[in-house]
Structure formats: C-alpha cells, structure tokens
Design a protein around this motif. Structure first.
Motif, PDB file in Angstrom:
ATOM      1  N   ASP A 191      37.514 -11.118 -12.899  1.00 44.76           N
ATOM      2  CA  ASP A 191      37.876 -10.633 -14.254  1.00 44.76           C
ATOM      3  C   ASP A 191      36.768 -10.694 -15.300  1.00 44.76           C
ATOM      4  OD1 ASP A 191      40.243  -9.358 -13.392  1.00 44.76           O
ATOM      5  OD2 ASP A 191      41.621 -11.079 -14.363  1.00 44.76           O
ATOM      6  N   GLN A 192      36.060 -11.724 -15.374  1.00 43.79           N
ATOM      7  CA  GLN A 192      35.146 -12.110 -16.369  1.00 43.79           C
ATOM      8  C   GLN A 192      34.160 -11.511 -16.061  1.00 43.79           C
ATOM      9  OE1 GLN A 192      34.307 -16.405 -15.750  1.00 43.79           O
ATOM     10  NE2 GLN A 192      36.201 -16.796 -17.146  1.00 43.79           N
ATOM     11  N   ALA A 193      33.818 -10.831 -15.042  1.00 43.04           N
ATOM     12  CA  ALA A 193      32.573  -9.998 -14.670  1.00 43.04           C
ATOM     13  C   ALA A 193      33.002  -8.545 -15.358  1.00 43.04           C
ATOM     14  CB  ALA A 193      32.206 -10.052 -13.101  1.00 43.04           C
ATOM     15  N   ALA A 194      34.090  -8.076 -15.107  1.00 42.28           N
ATOM     16  CA  ALA A 194      34.589  -6.733 -15.481  1.00 42.28           C
ATOM     17  C   ALA A 194      34.944  -6.893 -17.147  1.00 42.28           C
ATOM     18  CB  ALA A 194      35.806  -6.536 -14.947  1.00 42.28           C
ATOM     19  N   ALA A 195      34.671  -7.789 -17.770  1.00 44.64           N
ATOM     20  CA  ALA A 195      34.997  -7.657 -19.218  1.00 44.64           C
ATOM     21  C   ALA A 195      33.592  -7.407 -19.880  1.00 44.64           C
ATOM     22  CB  ALA A 195      35.623  -9.001 -19.661  1.00 44.64           C
TER      23      ALA A 195
END
Length: 81
Positions: A77-81
């Motif tokens: 999720d953090q990488a996609a943000a």
C-alpha cells in the motif's frame, strides 16, 4: 502466615507481537480484520489472504504468517501511494 497466591496468566493467551501465541482460527482472522468469516474462506480459496493450513478438517493460521502478511500488505500500500 501464608504467602500470597500468585495468579498466573494462561500461557495460551500470551501475546507475541500483538497476536495470540497460539494458532488462529478463521473466526480469529475475521475478528482481527473486522470482516465476515466467509470473506476469510474466500481469501483462502483465492489465495489472497494470510496463508493457512489444515489440521485434519480444521483450518489454522500461524500468527507469524499473519504478521508477515500484514507487513507485506502495508508495504504494498505504501509503495502504491
């Protein structure tokens, strides 16, 4: 005079990294993630949720695997943000 009685906690309830120190049931997973238990079974069927394993006819989850799954999801999720 007798010594005070020591109350010992149930070792099965000891927390390890915020998770119970025992194998988890589908109901435990559903409660943790606040989803219906049917969702947990669908995750298993689709291989999208935390990895589980069978003990006879029962599905169980290792708390370490659940922790790794949560960590992986957070990273994704953090990488996609």
């Amino acid at each position: 005079m007798s010594a005070p009685a020591t109350v010992r906690a149930d070792p099965r309830a000891t927390l390890r990294g915020g998770l119970p120190d025992r194998y988890l049931t589908p109901d435990d997973i559903a409660a943790m993630f606040e989803v219906p238990v049917e969702t947990v079974y669908q995750w298993r069927k689709k291989r999208t949720g935390p990895p589980g394993f069978r003990i006879g006819k029962h599905v169980r989850y290792d708390p370490a695997d659940v922790r790794a799954y949560v960590t992986e999801r957070k990273s994704a999720d953090q990488a996609a943000a």
